[in-house]
Design a protein around this motif. Structure first.
Motif, PDB file in Angstrom:
ATOM      1  N   TRP A  87       0.832  -1.201   0.000  1.00 27.40           N
ATOM      2  CA  TRP A  87       0.000   0.000   0.000  1.00 27.40           C
ATOM      3  C   TRP A  87       0.870   1.256   0.000  1.00 27.40           C
ATOM      4  O   TRP A  87       1.871   1.335   0.719  1.00 27.40           O
ATOM      5  N   GLN A  88       0.504   2.207  -0.814  1.00 24.97           N
ATOM      6  CA  GLN A  88       1.219   3.485  -0.876  1.00 24.97           C
ATOM      7  C   GLN A  88       0.446   4.522  -0.066  1.00 24.97           C
ATOM      8  O   GLN A  88      -0.622   4.965  -0.486  1.00 24.97           O
ATOM      9  N   PRO A  90      -0.978   7.790   1.311  1.00 26.75           N
ATOM     10  CA  PRO A  90      -1.107   9.156   0.810  1.00 26.75           C
ATOM     11  C   PRO A  90      -0.714  10.187   1.856  1.00 26.75           C
ATOM     12  O   PRO A  90      -0.471  11.320   1.527  1.00 26.75           O
TER      13      PRO A  90
END
Length: 102
Positions: A87-88, A90
């Motif tokens: 997961w990146q 934000p």
């Protein structure tokens, strides 16, 4: 592995104890953004949100069943289906919470 939100919630009181203990040790008093990784049926996300009521709280979990249950439980919060390993974020987040992930 397939998760059952109904089965998971049967033991919510027991699951919430270590979550509450962990949150009690967080020194921050004000948080603008928080992410809960691997939150199950939304119980830890709810406790995180109650601890920091002004924060924008996001939950990330890989189980579609858990996301459905969490969205039903907390319709005003953001829940994403994703693998927390890739997961990146934000961000930025004042709190990254991961009580019980594997």
């Amino acid at each position: 592995m397939s998760w059952s939100a109904k089965q998971y919630s049967k033991f919510e009181s027991e699951r919430n104890r270590p979550i509450s203990d962990l949150l009690a040790n967080v020194r921050a008093t004000t948080v603008k953004g928080a992410v809960d990784l691997g939150w199950g049926a939304g119980n830890s996300t709810e406790l995180l949100w109650r601890r920091f009521p002004g924060a924008i709280v996001t939950g990330v979990d890989s189980s579609e069943a858990m996301v459905v249950a969490a969205r039903r439980r907390l319709p005003d919060l953001c829940f994403e289906i994703d693998d927390i390993g890739t997961w990146q974020a934000p961000g930025p987040f004042g709190i990254t919470f991961a009580n019980a992930v594997r």
